[in-house]
Motif scaffolding. Structure first.
Motif, PDB file in Angstrom:
ATOM      1  N   LEU A  91       6.845  -4.292   6.513  1.00 37.96           N
ATOM      2  CA  LEU A  91       7.566  -3.018   6.468  1.00 37.96           C
ATOM      3  C   LEU A  91       6.560  -1.880   6.545  1.00 37.96           C
ATOM      4  N   ASN A  92       6.830  -0.920   7.435  1.00 38.22           N
ATOM      5  CA  ASN A  92       6.041   0.299   7.535  1.00 38.22           C
ATOM      6  C   ASN A  92       6.980   1.494   7.406  1.00 38.22           C
ATOM      7  N   ARG A  93       6.584   2.452   6.572  1.00 37.37           N
ATOM      8  CA  ARG A  93       7.420   3.637   6.376  1.00 37.37           C
ATOM      9  C   ARG A  93       6.545   4.884   6.353  1.00 37.37           C
ATOM     10  N   PHE A  94       6.974   5.892   7.108  1.00 29.98           N
ATOM     11  CA  PHE A  94       6.307   7.192   7.116  1.00 29.98           C
ATOM     12  C   PHE A  94       7.321   8.254   6.719  1.00 29.98           C
ATOM     13  N   SER A  95       6.957   9.112   5.791  1.00 28.65           N
ATOM     14  CA  SER A  95       7.876  10.152   5.332  1.00 28.65           C
ATOM     15  C   SER A  95       7.129  11.471   5.198  1.00 28.65           C
ATOM     16  N   THR A  96       7.848  12.549   5.442  1.00 24.75           N
ATOM     17  CA  THR A  96       7.271  13.878   5.295  1.00 24.75           C
ATOM     18  C   THR A  96       8.352  14.834   4.814  1.00 24.75           C
ATOM     19  N   LYS A 135      10.059   1.092   9.963  1.00 24.89           N
ATOM     20  CA  LYS A 135      10.104  -0.050  10.884  1.00 24.89           C
ATOM     21  C   LYS A 135       9.971  -1.316  10.053  1.00 24.89           C
ATOM     22  N   ASN A 136      10.983  -2.175  10.146  1.00 28.61           N
ATOM     23  CA  ASN A 136      11.062  -3.371   9.319  1.00 28.61           C
ATOM     24  C   ASN A 136      11.086  -4.604  10.220  1.00 28.61           C
ATOM     25  N   ASN A 137      10.019  -5.391  10.164  1.00 23.86           N
ATOM     26  CA  ASN A 137       9.970  -6.665  10.887  1.00 23.86           C
ATOM     27  C   ASN A 137      10.528  -7.758   9.978  1.00 23.86           C
ATOM     28  N   GLY A 142       3.419  14.323   2.565  1.00 19.70           N
ATOM     29  CA  GLY A 142       3.517  13.233   3.525  1.00 19.70           C
ATOM     30  C   GLY A 142       3.155  11.927   2.844  1.00 19.70           C
ATOM     31  N   GLY A 143       3.757  10.851   3.300  1.00 15.83           N
ATOM     32  CA  GLY A 143       3.484   9.553   2.694  1.00 15.83           C
ATOM     33  C   GLY A 143       3.554   8.434   3.709  1.00 15.83           C
ATOM     34  N   TYR A 144       2.754   7.401   3.455  1.00 15.69           N
ATOM     35  CA  TYR A 144       2.775   6.202   4.300  1.00 15.69           C
ATOM     36  C   TYR A 144       2.787   4.976   3.390  1.00 15.69           C
ATOM     37  N   ASP A 145       3.744   4.083   3.627  1.00 18.08           N
ATOM     38  CA  ASP A 145       3.873   2.859   2.847  1.00 18.08           C
ATOM     39  C   ASP A 145       3.802   1.664   3.786  1.00 18.08           C
ATOM     40  N   GLN A 148       0.849  -1.188   0.000  1.00 17.09           N
ATOM     41  CA  GLN A 148       0.000   0.000   0.000  1.00 17.09           C
ATOM     42  C   GLN A 148       0.887   1.241   0.000  1.00 17.09           C
ATOM     43  N   ASN A 149       0.522   2.213  -0.813  1.00 18.13           N
ATOM     44  CA  ASN A 149       1.241   3.486  -0.859  1.00 18.13           C
ATOM     45  C   ASN A 149       0.227   4.618  -0.811  1.00 18.13           C
ATOM     46  N   HIS A 150       0.364   5.480   0.184  1.00 18.94           N
ATOM     47  CA  HIS A 150      -0.543   6.607   0.345  1.00 18.94           C
ATOM     48  C   HIS A 150       0.279   7.892   0.433  1.00 18.94           C
ATOM     49  N   SER A 151      -0.150   8.940  -0.258  1.00 18.85           N
ATOM     50  CA  SER A 151       0.596  10.200  -0.226  1.00 18.85           C
ATOM     51  C   SER A 151      -0.372  11.371  -0.300  1.00 18.85           C
ATOM     52  N   LEU A 152       0.066  12.480   0.272  1.00 22.20           N
ATOM     53  CA  LEU A 152      -0.717  13.708   0.275  1.00 22.20           C
ATOM     54  C   LEU A 152       0.231  14.876   0.068  1.00 22.20           C
ATOM     55  N   VAL A 153      -0.091  15.770  -0.850  1.00 22.94           N
ATOM     56  CA  VAL A 153       0.741  16.931  -1.168  1.00 22.94           C
ATOM     57  C   VAL A 153      -0.116  18.186  -1.123  1.00 22.94           C
ATOM     58  N   ILE A 154       0.371  19.202  -0.430  1.00 22.57           N
ATOM     59  CA  ILE A 154      -0.283  20.512  -0.387  1.00 22.57           C
ATOM     60  C   ILE A 154       0.746  21.551  -0.819  1.00 22.57           C
ATOM     61  N   ALA A 155       0.405  22.326  -1.833  1.00 22.43           N
ATOM     62  CA  ALA A 155       1.334  23.341  -2.351  1.00 22.43           C
ATOM     63  C   ALA A 155       0.571  24.626  -2.609  1.00 22.43           C
ATOM     64  N   GLY A 156       1.283  25.733  -2.474  1.00 23.40           N
ATOM     65  CA  GLY A 156       0.643  27.022  -2.721  1.00 23.40           C
ATOM     66  C   GLY A 156       1.621  28.154  -2.492  1.00 23.40           C
ATOM     67  N   GLY A 157       1.092  29.361  -2.342  1.00 30.17           N
ATOM     68  CA  GLY A 157       1.928  30.530  -2.100  1.00 30.17           C
ATOM     69  C   GLY A 157       1.474  31.714  -2.918  1.00 30.17           C
TER      70      GLY A 157
END
Length: 335
Positions: A46-51, A75-77, A32-35, A13-22
């Motif tokens: 395997l669980n991965r969170f990135s921002t 976090k990798n089991n 932000g993303g969660y895999d 599973q791959n989930h991502s969210l992007v907010i841009a502006g200015g």
């Protein structure tokens, strides 16, 4: 079928969210993303969170400030044993579970060949762990933190366009922080040996590293009245300072069913730690000249120094020269 017992369908599973502006003075981008991933072997996960946060601020026509910050947690089991290798070697007439002697039904206790079995199995089946039991009872977790903050400043000291002589400066400062933590536990249920041979073993270790880098660059673009001539000069200096710390502890003879860390009542088999640090720097000068955009010459020289080498071989110098003829722009070719 031991292969069927230790393999599974993996899911990703791959989930991502992007907010841009200015606006005119500033722009931003936040992501932000969660895999989540399960492997093709049981109990792998395997669980991965990135921002990441990026901000650009335009102070004026000459000054721009940029900041970037990223964080990744993983976090990798993992399996403690090579389950596929064990599955290929285990005898197919051996059961995953112990069986009730009266009913012949499987119990909830995993089966492992006893050391009192026939000597025909010495150095072979007696040493092969039940792979299903290993997957479910052993613990082997790796957690990592990767952090990279960055600050950039651009300053146009001279000129703002190609019709004027330009001198641009870029200053960049960034860090790389990486920490990893390993925790493992191997229970006595996986080995039919005596308590004194080393059962209920555990390991806890960590690695912490940090590198700090500063990079300063100057770009010079002189303007010529005769536009057939183009010249650019770049000078750069970079300095990196880093350090790394490693430590680990092995424990043995821990109490079954209790905490699985090395200091939880067992015997500390060994401990280790080490620390090292380094510095490196380099200077670069590059010159590019073009005549009529057809004849080009590049000259560069780079000097690298690092404390990872001995005092007599700490510096290296790397000159380079190249030329190019863009003959496709020659009049006789165009004809």
């Amino acid at each position: 079928n031991w292969m069927d017992a230790v393999t599974q369908w993996g899911l990703r599973q791959n989930h991502s969210l992007v907010i841009a502006g200015g606006g005119e003075k500033a722009t931003f981008r936040i992501s932000g993303g969660y895999d989540h991933e399960t492997g093709s072997v049981i109990k792998q996960k395997l669980n991965r969170f990135s921002t990441r946060v990026a901000l650009d601020y335009f102070v004026s026509d000459r000054i721009t400030i940029k900041t970037n910050f990223s964080l990744t947690y993983t976090k990798n089991n993992r399996n403690s044993d090579n389950l596929l290798s064990l599955a290929y070697r285990k005898m197919p007439n051996m059961s995953i579970y112990e069986q009730d002697p009266l009913t012949g039904e499987n119990t909830n206790k995993y089966y492992t060949m006893l050391q009192t079995a026939s000597r025909e199995f010495n150095g072979d089946q007696k040493g092969y762990v039940n792979p299903v039991a290993s997957a479910n009872l052993a613990k082997n977790t790796l957690s990592t933190y990767d952090i990279t903050p960055e600050f950039i400043m651009n300053y146009r000291l001279l000129g703002l366009d190609e019709q004027h002589t330009r001198l641009d400066w870029e200053g960049r400062v960034y860090m790389n922080i990486f920490n990893d933590y390993t925790n493992s536990f191997y229970p006595s249920e996986l080995r039919t040996v005596s308590w004194h041979d080393g059962v209920n073993t555990s390991y806890a270790g960590s690695t912490k590293s940090m590198a700090f880098t500063t990079k300063q660059s100057l770009y010079f673009y002189p303007h010529f009245a005769n536009e057939n001539h183009k010249l650019s000069i770049m000078g750069r200096f970079e300095l990196t300072s880093g350090s790394r710390t490693v430590q680990g502890t092995n424990g043995v003879g821990l109490v079954s069913g209790g905490p699985s860390t090395p200091d939880a009542g067992g015997m500390l088999r060994d401990m280790n730690s080490n620390f090292n640090q380094w510095r490196s720097m380099y200077y670069t000068l590059q010159v590019h000249y073009a005549l009529k955009e057809r004849y080009m010459l590049d000259v560069s020289v780079r000097a690298d120094g690092t404390t990872k080498f001995g005092p007599d071989r700490r510096w290296g110098y790397f000159p380079a020269v190249s030329a190019r003829w863009n003959f496709a722009e020659e009049p006789f070719i165009k004809k």
